[in-house]
Design a protein around this motif. Structure first.
Motif, PDB file in Angstrom:
ATOM      1  N   CYS A  52       0.838  -1.212   0.000  1.00  0.00           N
ATOM      2  CA  CYS A  52       0.000   0.000   0.000  1.00  0.00           C
ATOM      3  C   CYS A  52       0.865   1.251   0.000  1.00  0.00           C
ATOM      4  N   LEU A  53       1.923   1.231   0.816  1.00  0.00           N
ATOM      5  CA  LEU A  53       2.817   2.390   0.885  1.00  0.00           C
ATOM      6  C   LEU A  53       3.538   2.603  -0.438  1.00  0.00           C
ATOM      7  N   VAL A  54       3.967   1.516  -1.089  1.00  0.00           N
ATOM      8  CA  VAL A  54       4.627   1.627  -2.395  1.00  0.00           C
ATOM      9  C   VAL A  54       3.660   2.236  -3.410  1.00  0.00           C
ATOM     10  N   ALA A  55       2.427   1.735  -3.426  1.00  0.00           N
ATOM     11  CA  ALA A  55       1.431   2.237  -4.381  1.00  0.00           C
ATOM     12  C   ALA A  55       1.145   3.721  -4.162  1.00  0.00           C
ATOM     13  N   ALA A  56       1.212   4.175  -2.910  1.00  0.00           N
ATOM     14  CA  ALA A  56       0.948   5.582  -2.592  1.00  0.00           C
ATOM     15  C   ALA A  56       2.192   6.451  -2.724  1.00  0.00           C
ATOM     16  N   GLY A  57       3.341   5.830  -3.011  1.00  0.00           N
ATOM     17  CA  GLY A  57       4.586   6.583  -3.137  1.00  0.00           C
ATOM     18  C   GLY A  57       5.156   7.008  -1.796  1.00  0.00           C
ATOM     19  N   LEU A  58       4.835   6.269  -0.728  1.00  0.00           N
ATOM     20  CA  LEU A  58       5.235   6.676   0.619  1.00  0.00           C
ATOM     21  C   LEU A  58       6.370   5.842   1.208  1.00  0.00           C
ATOM     22  N   LEU A  59       6.723   4.738   0.586  1.00  0.00           N
ATOM     23  CA  LEU A  59       7.795   3.903   1.140  1.00  0.00           C
ATOM     24  C   LEU A  59       9.131   4.491   0.717  1.00  0.00           C
ATOM     25  N   ASP A  60       9.907   4.936   1.701  1.00  0.00           N
ATOM     26  CA  ASP A  60      11.161   5.620   1.417  1.00  0.00           C
ATOM     27  C   ASP A  60      12.221   4.681   0.839  1.00  0.00           C
ATOM     28  N   ASP A  61      12.309   3.459   1.355  1.00  0.00           N
ATOM     29  CA  ASP A  61      13.323   2.522   0.888  1.00  0.00           C
ATOM     30  C   ASP A  61      12.683   1.156   0.698  1.00  0.00           C
ATOM     31  N   SER A  62      12.386   0.814  -0.533  1.00  0.00           N
ATOM     32  CA  SER A  62      11.701  -0.451  -0.813  1.00  0.00           C
ATOM     33  C   SER A  62      12.600  -1.657  -0.576  1.00  0.00           C
ATOM     34  N   ARG A  63      13.881  -1.444  -0.414  1.00  0.00           N
ATOM     35  CA  ARG A  63      14.786  -2.570  -0.151  1.00  0.00           C
ATOM     36  C   ARG A  63      14.492  -3.225   1.187  1.00  0.00           C
ATOM     37  N   THR A  64      13.823  -2.518   2.084  1.00  0.00           N
ATOM     38  CA  THR A  64      13.483  -3.103   3.380  1.00  0.00           C
ATOM     39  C   THR A  64      12.506  -4.271   3.234  1.00  0.00           C
ATOM     40  N   MET A  65      11.815  -4.348   2.095  1.00  0.00           N
ATOM     41  CA  MET A  65      10.856  -5.426   1.862  1.00  0.00           C
ATOM     42  C   MET A  65      11.517  -6.720   1.386  1.00  0.00           C
ATOM     43  N   LEU A  66      12.722  -6.655   0.885  1.00  0.00           N
ATOM     44  CA  LEU A  66      13.328  -7.828   0.258  1.00  0.00           C
ATOM     45  C   LEU A  66      13.443  -9.044   1.165  1.00  0.00           C
ATOM     46  N   PRO A  67      13.919  -8.924   2.404  1.00  0.00           N
ATOM     47  CA  PRO A  67      13.969 -10.120   3.259  1.00  0.00           C
ATOM     48  C   PRO A  67      12.581 -10.736   3.482  1.00  0.00           C
ATOM     49  N   ARG A  68      11.562  -9.881   3.657  1.00  0.00           N
ATOM     50  CA  ARG A  68      10.205 -10.378   3.850  1.00  0.00           C
ATOM     51  C   ARG A  68       9.691 -11.070   2.595  1.00  0.00           C
ATOM     52  N   LEU A  69       9.955 -10.487   1.437  1.00  0.00           N
ATOM     53  CA  LEU A  69       9.542 -11.122   0.186  1.00  0.00           C
ATOM     54  C   LEU A  69      10.215 -12.481   0.020  1.00  0.00           C
ATOM     55  N   ASN A  70      11.488 -12.567   0.389  1.00  0.00           N
ATOM     56  CA  ASN A  70      12.190 -13.850   0.309  1.00  0.00           C
ATOM     57  C   ASN A  70      11.562 -14.868   1.253  1.00  0.00           C
ATOM     58  N   ASP A  71      11.179 -14.445   2.462  1.00  0.00           N
ATOM     59  CA  ASP A  71      10.509 -15.341   3.400  1.00  0.00           C
ATOM     60  C   ASP A  71       9.181 -15.849   2.831  1.00  0.00           C
ATOM     61  N   LEU A  72       8.434 -14.952   2.205  1.00  0.00           N
ATOM     62  CA  LEU A  72       7.162 -15.357   1.600  1.00  0.00           C
ATOM     63  C   LEU A  72       7.388 -16.333   0.450  1.00  0.00           C
ATOM     64  N   LEU A  73       8.425 -16.106  -0.335  1.00  0.00           N
ATOM     65  CA  LEU A  73       8.735 -17.021  -1.434  1.00  0.00           C
ATOM     66  C   LEU A  73       9.155 -18.396  -0.913  1.00  0.00           C
ATOM     67  N   VAL A  74       9.928 -18.430   0.177  1.00  0.00           N
ATOM     68  CA  VAL A  74      10.320 -19.704   0.785  1.00  0.00           C
ATOM     69  C   VAL A  74       9.072 -20.450   1.267  1.00  0.00           C
ATOM     70  N   SER A  75       8.137 -19.740   1.900  1.00  0.00           N
ATOM     71  CA  SER A  75       6.890 -20.366   2.355  1.00  0.00           C
ATOM     72  C   SER A  75       6.076 -20.910   1.188  1.00  0.00           C
ATOM     73  N   LEU A  76       6.055 -20.182   0.094  1.00  0.00           N
ATOM     74  CA  LEU A  76       5.347 -20.617  -1.096  1.00  0.00           C
ATOM     75  C   LEU A  76       5.969 -21.879  -1.667  1.00  0.00           C
ATOM     76  N   VAL A  77       7.294 -21.901  -1.753  1.00  0.00           N
ATOM     77  CA  VAL A  77       7.992 -23.076  -2.287  1.00  0.00           C
ATOM     78  C   VAL A  77       7.765 -24.286  -1.377  1.00  0.00           C
ATOM     79  N   LYS A  78       7.870 -24.083  -0.063  1.00  0.00           N
ATOM     80  CA  LYS A  78       7.643 -25.195   0.879  1.00  0.00           C
ATOM     81  C   LYS A  78       6.233 -25.728   0.768  1.00  0.00           C
TER      82      LYS A  78
END
Length: 194
Positions: A162-188
């Motif tokens: 939501c913050l990315v869509a609104a242009g409010l997330l200052d550093d989107s790199r903070t999402m990368l570890p979480r995205l990787n965790d979600l991808l690991v859960s998806l693969v498992k």
């Protein structure tokens, strides 16, 4: 574009028409519904027929409010001012409303260099609206008690989206570890189905 945000923040009306952002939580879109009563009856009849065959789940009003309360509690009072279900969202699971524009936030950070905290300007609490018929929100409701850790990670990702869509997330790199965790859960999860 950046100039659009600036113009829209300062231009209140154009040719006698009031300009209002669709990201405002109190906007009433019902006056733009151009269907007449006969069309609505036909749509209702079609909808009844489609509901019998429709596999697309949707949360009830009580379930949607339950997700909203859980969402706010999970993310914390410092991130979410309030959360409520919305009927205006179609393809998005959630949206932040009544927010400052991303451009205005960047301009304020550039101007406020007096105390050296330019890059650490805190994000104010956001108002969140969820789409109770979106598969992500329905899934979040279903797993929040069964898989609380995964549900929390998913809620944080929905909020950051939501913050990315609104242009409010200052550093989107903070999402990368979480995205990787979600991808690991998806693969498992996919491996367990095999």
């Amino acid at each position: 574009t950046a100039i659009d945000d600036f113009v829209m923040a300062n231009l209140m009306s154009y040719e006698g028409r009031q300009l209002v952002s669709v990201e405002k939580s109190d906007i009433d879109l019902s006056k733009f519904d151009t269907k007449d009563k006969d069309d609505e009856k036909e749509d209702a009849d079609k909808e009844e027929d489609n509901d019998k065959d429709d596999d697309k789940p949707s949360l009830s009003a009580t379930e949607a409010m339950d997700v909203c309360m859980w969402f706010k509690d999970t993310l914390g009072e410092n991130k979410v001012a309030f959360c409520r279900p919305s009927s205006r969202l179609v393809s998005s699971p959630a949206i932040v409303t009544d927010n400052e524009s991303g451009l205005m936030r960047r301009m304020m950070r550039m101007v406020d260099t007096s105390d050296g905290t330019r890059d650490t300007m805190p994000l104010p609490k956001q108002n969140v609206e969820i789409n109770p018929s979106h598969p992500i929100i329905v899934g979040l409701y279903n797993i929040k008690d069964k898989e609380p850790v995964l549900a929390r990670v998913l809620a944080e990702q929905v909020y950051d989206n939501c913050l990315v869509a609104a242009g409010l997330l200052d550093d989107s790199r903070t999402m990368l570890p979480r995205l990787n965790d979600l991808l690991v859960s998806l693969v498992k999860g996919a491996e367990q189905k095999e």
